[in-house]
Design a protein around this motif. Structure first.
Motif, mmCIF file in Angstrom:
data_model
loop_
_atom_site.group_PDB
_atom_site.id
_atom_site.type_symbol
_atom_site.label_atom_id
_atom_site.label_comp_id
_atom_site.label_asym_id
_atom_site.label_seq_id
_atom_site.Cartn_x
_atom_site.Cartn_y
_atom_site.Cartn_z
ATOM 1 N N ALA A 183 0.840 -1.193 0.000
ATOM 2 C CA ALA A 183 0.000 0.000 0.000
ATOM 3 C C ALA A 183 0.878 1.247 0.000
ATOM 4 O O ALA A 183 1.884 1.322 0.705
ATOM 5 C CB ALA A 183 -0.911 -0.001 1.220
ATOM 6 N N GLY A 184 0.497 2.223 -0.822
ATOM 7 C CA GLY A 184 1.242 3.473 -0.899
ATOM 8 C C GLY A 184 2.387 3.472 -1.885
ATOM 9 O O GLY A 184 3.067 4.492 -2.053
ATOM 10 N N LEU A 206 -5.640 -2.051 -8.544
ATOM 11 C CA LEU A 206 -4.847 -1.998 -7.308
ATOM 12 C C LEU A 206 -4.874 -0.567 -6.767
ATOM 13 O O LEU A 206 -3.902 0.184 -6.908
ATOM 14 C CB LEU A 206 -3.402 -2.418 -7.579
ATOM 15 C CG LEU A 206 -3.142 -3.869 -7.985
ATOM 16 C CD1 LEU A 206 -1.695 -4.035 -8.431
ATOM 17 C CD2 LEU A 206 -3.433 -4.804 -6.803
ATOM 18 N N ARG A 208 -4.357 0.662 -4.112
ATOM 19 C CA ARG A 208 -3.361 0.990 -3.091
ATOM 20 C C ARG A 208 -2.078 1.547 -3.701
ATOM 21 O O ARG A 208 -1.186 1.994 -2.967
ATOM 22 C CB ARG A 208 -3.032 -0.249 -2.256
ATOM 23 C CG ARG A 208 -2.381 -1.394 -3.037
ATOM 24 C CD ARG A 208 -2.130 -2.595 -2.143
ATOM 25 N NE ARG A 208 -1.470 -3.692 -2.840
ATOM 26 C CZ ARG A 208 -2.113 -4.640 -3.501
ATOM 27 N NH1 ARG A 208 -3.440 -4.581 -3.593
ATOM 28 N NH2 ARG A 208 -1.455 -5.624 -4.092
ATOM 29 N N VAL A 209 -1.933 1.531 -5.037
ATOM 30 C CA VAL A 209 -0.720 2.046 -5.670
ATOM 31 C C VAL A 209 -1.067 3.244 -6.550
ATOM 32 O O VAL A 209 -2.219 3.418 -6.966
ATOM 33 C CB VAL A 209 0.003 0.973 -6.518
ATOM 34 C CG1 VAL A 209 0.291 -0.262 -5.693
ATOM 35 C CG2 VAL A 209 -0.805 0.626 -7.768
ATOM 36 N N THR A 210 -0.067 4.074 -6.840
ATOM 37 C CA THR A 210 -0.231 5.231 -7.721
ATOM 38 C C THR A 210 0.673 5.039 -8.921
ATOM 39 O O THR A 210 1.876 4.810 -8.778
ATOM 40 C CB THR A 210 0.150 6.536 -6.997
ATOM 41 O OG1 THR A 210 -0.665 6.681 -5.834
ATOM 42 C CG2 THR A 210 -0.047 7.747 -7.909
#
Length: 317
Positions: A183-184, A206, A208-210
């Protein structure tokens, strides 16, 4: 960007892989070229007059110089062939930049995905992640091992780098490789459009990702125009000219026809070389580069493809 160029000297040319040429550029007077953050690129003005954009991948041990990697593209528009065939050590070129549309932002975990020559902007990001002490991994795919540049430099990173030559291992397993993203995490991807689309599809699942991408071609399909392709006036504030832009003619072409020099490379709304400040008026954005926030602000436009929503634009040209 209007005419803000300076001279650079090709100090060295090397073969980095099959079809990939490396050029080291220096200041002709022996000074230092401008520094650049990871992800930055420059514009090169070739002897033919073509303008082409290249990511910087300068090694840490050569400050004040620039290194670029150029893939020969037989079906391209001639820029890569010109550099491969006519530019030698000692050649002087003009350049602009650096500029950065692909910055490396802070994160606890970084995942890098490169396809072919897309490794170029990611290479300095790996070195910066090392300096920051950030956890990172790289997935690097290409047609064959012989066509993949920088493999010796990447070998020092050990098993954090996964190399996937297609002729040996098939296509990269994006699903499996991204499934363990914490996450992140930030995902940085550069390469051909099919790879970017595949990575985006998986990252969309997903949250939780950028994802951060840099592309070489416009998004497909191109952004649909929200207003009719009608004529308007472009007022060039610094040049003191008012230029008519007829329907079917780009702002870039109209401005150049009026005698105002503006650098442009892709002319497809992708590279950002012709990015121009809008002083008054509302642009009709048709590019593949600006963020939604930049579009909403309305103070920048790519004049190679974008137009005006009203009868008049005032530009910082």
């Amino acid at each position: 960007m209007a005419g803000d160029t300076f001279e650079v000297l090709v100090r060295e040319r090397t073969g980095l892989a099959a079809g990939v040429l490396g050029l080291e550029l220096v200041a002709p007077d022996g000074g230092a070229l401008p520094g650049a953050e990871p992800g930055a690129h420059i514009d090169l003005l070739l002897p033919s007059g073509l303008v082409r954009q290249y990511s910087l991948c300068t090694p840490d041990d050569r400050p004040g110089t620039w290194r670029i990697a150029v893939l020969r593209e037989p079906d391209g528009r001639g820029g890569s062939a010109e550099l491969h065939d006519t530019v030698a050590a000692g050649t002087r070129l003009r350049a602009a930049g650096p500029r950065n549309r692909f910055p490396l932002l802070p994160a606890d975990d970084l995942l890098f995905i490169a396809g072919g020559i897309g490794i170029t902007p990611l290479l300095p990001m790996l070195a910066e992640a090392e300096r920051r002490g950030t956890r990172w991994r790289l997935l690097y795919g290409g047609r064959s091992r012989s066509s993949m540049a920088f493999l010796p430099e990447l070998a020092v990173y050990g098993d954090r780098v996964t190399v996937v030559p297609q002729d040996e291992r098939g296509l990269p397993d994006l699903e499996g490789w991204l499934s363990g993203a914490p996450a992140g995490a930030r995902v940085y991807c550069c390469g051909p459009e099919p790879l970017l689309q595949a990575v985006r599809e998986r990252c969309d699942a997903l949250p939780r990702v950028t994802l951060h991408t840099e592309r070489f071609t416009p998004t497909a399909p191109a952004a649909a125009p929200e207003c009719a392709d009608t004529g308007f006036e472009a007022v060039l504030k610094r040049s003191g000219k008012t230029v008519p832009v007829p329907a079917g003619t780009s702002v870039l072409r109209a401005v150049r026809d009026a005698g105002v020099a503006v650098l442009a490379s892709c002319e497809e709304g992708t590279c950002g070389t012709c990015e121009t400040v809008v002083l008054e008026g509302t642009p009709e954005h048709r590019d593949s580069l600006l963020t939604e926030e930049e579009r909403a602000a309305g103070d920048l436009m790519l004049i190679c493809v974008s137009r005006s929503r009203g009868p008049r634009l005032v530009l910082d040209l």
